[in-house]
Design an enzyme around this catalytic site. Structure first.
Site, PDB file in Angstrom:
ATOM      1  N   ASP A   1       0.872  -1.172   0.000  1.00 62.84           N
ATOM      2  CA  ASP A   1       0.000   0.000   0.000  1.00 62.84           C
ATOM      3  C   ASP A   1       0.911   1.224   0.000  1.00 62.84           C
ATOM      4  O   ASP A   1       2.105   1.128   0.286  1.00 62.84           O
ATOM      5  CB  ASP A   1      -0.896   0.002   1.259  1.00 62.84           C
ATOM      6  CG  ASP A   1      -1.784   1.228   1.321  1.00 62.84           C
ATOM      7  OD1 ASP A   1      -2.457   1.538   0.325  1.00 62.84           O
ATOM      8  OD2 ASP A   1      -1.789   1.923   2.362  1.00 62.84           O
ATOM      9  N   SER A   2       0.314   2.393  -0.269  1.00 62.07           N
ATOM     10  CA  SER A   2       1.084   3.628  -0.232  1.00 62.07           C
ATOM     11  C   SER A   2       1.512   3.971   1.193  1.00 62.07           C
ATOM     12  O   SER A   2       2.403   4.792   1.387  1.00 62.07           O
ATOM     13  CB  SER A   2       0.228   4.766  -0.793  1.00 62.07           C
ATOM     14  OG  SER A   2      -1.005   4.817  -0.092  1.00 62.07           O
TER      15      SER A   2
ATOM     16  N   GLU B   1      -6.086   9.741   9.239  1.00 65.41           N
ATOM     17  CA  GLU B   1      -4.730   9.589   9.796  1.00 65.41           C
ATOM     18  C   GLU B   1      -4.538  10.453  11.032  1.00 65.41           C
ATOM     19  O   GLU B   1      -3.683  10.186  11.865  1.00 65.41           O
ATOM     20  CB  GLU B   1      -3.683   9.892   8.719  1.00 65.41           C
ATOM     21  CG  GLU B   1      -3.753   8.837   7.635  1.00 65.41           C
ATOM     22  CD  GLU B   1      -2.461   8.609   6.867  1.00 65.41           C
ATOM     23  OE1 GLU B   1      -1.483   9.330   7.084  1.00 65.41           O
ATOM     24  OE2 GLU B   1      -2.469   7.686   6.025  1.00 65.41           O
TER      25      GLU B   1
ATOM     26  N   CYS C   1     -11.295   3.244  -0.818  1.00 67.47           N
ATOM     27  CA  CYS C   1     -10.006   3.726  -0.304  1.00 67.47           C
ATOM     28  C   CYS C   1      -9.710   2.947   0.961  1.00 67.47           C
ATOM     29  O   CYS C   1     -10.623   2.655   1.753  1.00 67.47           O
ATOM     30  CB  CYS C   1     -10.083   5.224  -0.013  1.00 67.47           C
ATOM     31  SG  CYS C   1      -8.601   5.888   0.770  1.00 67.47           S
TER      32      CYS C   1
ATOM     33  N   HIS D   1      -8.578   3.753   3.691  1.00 70.70           N
ATOM     34  CA  HIS D   1      -8.847   4.410   4.978  1.00 70.70           C
ATOM     35  C   HIS D   1     -10.329   4.413   5.369  1.00 70.70           C
ATOM     36  O   HIS D   1     -10.668   4.637   6.524  1.00 70.70           O
ATOM     37  CB  HIS D   1      -8.370   5.857   4.927  1.00 70.70           C
ATOM     38  CG  HIS D   1      -6.880   6.007   4.900  1.00 70.70           C
ATOM     39  ND1 HIS D   1      -6.084   5.400   3.957  1.00 70.70           N
ATOM     40  CD2 HIS D   1      -6.045   6.693   5.715  1.00 70.70           C
ATOM     41  CE1 HIS D   1      -4.819   5.715   4.183  1.00 70.70           C
ATOM     42  NE2 HIS D   1      -4.770   6.497   5.243  1.00 70.70           N
TER      43      HIS D   1
ATOM     44  N   CYS E   1      -3.812  -0.975  -2.020  1.00 68.13           N
ATOM     45  CA  CYS E   1      -4.083   0.441  -2.269  1.00 68.13           C
ATOM     46  C   CYS E   1      -5.068   0.584  -3.443  1.00 68.13           C
ATOM     47  O   CYS E   1      -4.809   0.086  -4.546  1.00 68.13           O
ATOM     48  CB  CYS E   1      -2.756   1.112  -2.614  1.00 68.13           C
ATOM     49  SG  CYS E   1      -2.878   2.856  -2.959  1.00 68.13           S
TER      50      CYS E   1
HETATM   51  N1  DGL Z   1      -4.024   3.905   0.066  1.00 67.19           N
HETATM   52  C1  DGL Z   1      -4.642   4.930  -0.711  1.00 67.19           C
HETATM   53  C2  DGL Z   1      -5.890   4.368  -1.406  1.00 67.19           C
HETATM   54  O1  DGL Z   1      -6.457   3.371  -1.007  1.00 67.19           O
HETATM   55  C3  DGL Z   1      -4.988   6.148   0.132  1.00 67.19           C
HETATM   56  C4  DGL Z   1      -3.786   6.949   0.560  1.00 67.19           C
HETATM   57  C5  DGL Z   1      -3.042   7.599  -0.580  1.00 67.19           C
HETATM   58  O2  DGL Z   1      -3.532   8.560  -1.199  1.00 67.19           O
HETATM   59  O3  DGL Z   1      -1.944   7.140  -0.883  1.00 67.19           O
HETATM   60  O4  DGL Z   1      -6.319   4.921  -2.377  1.00 67.19           O
END
Ligand code: DGL
Length: 291
Positions: free
Chosen positions: A13-14, A155, A187, A189, A76
């Protein structure tokens, strides 16, 4: 080398959001050993361009391939939206993204064929969810809503309260006005915001957690390929990040729903210099521009 069934699953993931997907994988696949990479040095991906997201995604995958993984999960949504085809083309292991499983679940769930999708600007801009839904239900009406403020709010730990509720109400208004009966949480989050979103949209609207659906898809693929690990897991899953592990461990426990074991920082710049001649990293831009 391990027996193929005992090889780990790689998840990237990012940043730390992908831990919501890890949580679901651990829940339904408790025997599987997971190796997680969070690219915390380069987060967010959601505001970046397609070609950059593709390069980052390929580099993240390259790191996980070092662990001899049997399957790769792109946790991600942003990376799944922009980089899944190129990862699937170049890697010789199964690569599972979060978009298809989320879209399939939404198509099954909707009654009035009006589906909302919320995600980062890159995810919504890519049209990935819309395409995946229309491939299965051409008559569906899909409304995408970019929600760039939600990642920082989550976050920050602002999972409820005035600012979060107001922000969500503004983002969700067009979807509610259009009468969607299903909303995909597109997403990593957003599962943390599920209770407050449900409260705002009401119980008649079904929320789809793409991460949960992805874990089910991974289970099915492993079963079909006879790759499930029959042995009870003996060691902890492994967690790696490209920036300092402290904040990741602290906030990550909210995403994972439990304390994380040791998190290690990778010197990712150095890793990438060492791997710069890898065929997986060649001609990425050309591929993107040729599309
Ligand atoms: N993990 C990213 C997503 O699911 C969210 C965070 C980011 O923008 O990197 O799209």
């Amino acid at each position: 080398m391990k027996n193929e069934n005992e090889q780990p699953i790689g998840v990237f993931d990012s940043g730390l959001g992908g831990l919501t997907v890890v949580k679901q994988l651990q829940r339904i696949l408790p025997n599987e050993h997971l190796v997680y990479f969070g690219d915390t040095a380069r987060i967010p991906y959601g505001t970046k361009s397609k070609w950059l997201i593709q390069r980052f995604a390929m580099e993240d995958a390259l790191f996980l391939l070092e662990f001899d993984i049997k399957l790769l999960v792109v946790a991600c949504n942003t990376a799944s939206s922009s980089a899944l085809p190129i990862l699937q083309n170049r890697l010789d292991i199964p690569v599972v993204g979060v978009v298809e499983p989320g879209a399939i679940a939404a198509v099954k769930e909707t009654k009035n064929k009006k589906i909302g999708v919320i995600g980062t600007s890159a995810t919504i801009g890519s049209g990935s969810y819309t395409q995946a839904i229309l491939n299965r239900m051409p008559e569906a009406e899909v409304l995408g809503q970019p929600c760039p403020l939600l990642v920082p709010l989550v976050e920050e730990g602002w999972l409820d309260g005035e600012v979060t509720v107001l922000t969500l109400k503004k983002y969700l208004k067009p979807l509610m006005e259009a009468g969607v009966d299903t909303i995909i949480l597109g997403c990593t989050h957003y599962p943390l915001l599920e209770p407050v979103i449900q409260r705002i949209v009401g119980p008649q609207v079904k929320l789809i957690d793409s991460g949960k659906e992805t874990a089910k898809a991974v289970q099915k693929i492993l079963k079909d390929l006879d790759l499930l690990n029959p042995k009870v897991k003996q060691s902890e899953d492994q967690y790696f990040v490209s920036d300092s592990p402290e904040a990741f461990s602290r906030i990550g426990s909210i995403f994972l729903g439990k304390q994380l074991p040791k998190v290690e920082r990778v010197d990712f710049d150095r890793f990438l210099i060492e791997k710069s001649s890898s065929p997986l990293l060649q001609n990425l831009n050309e591929v993107v521009h040729a599309e």
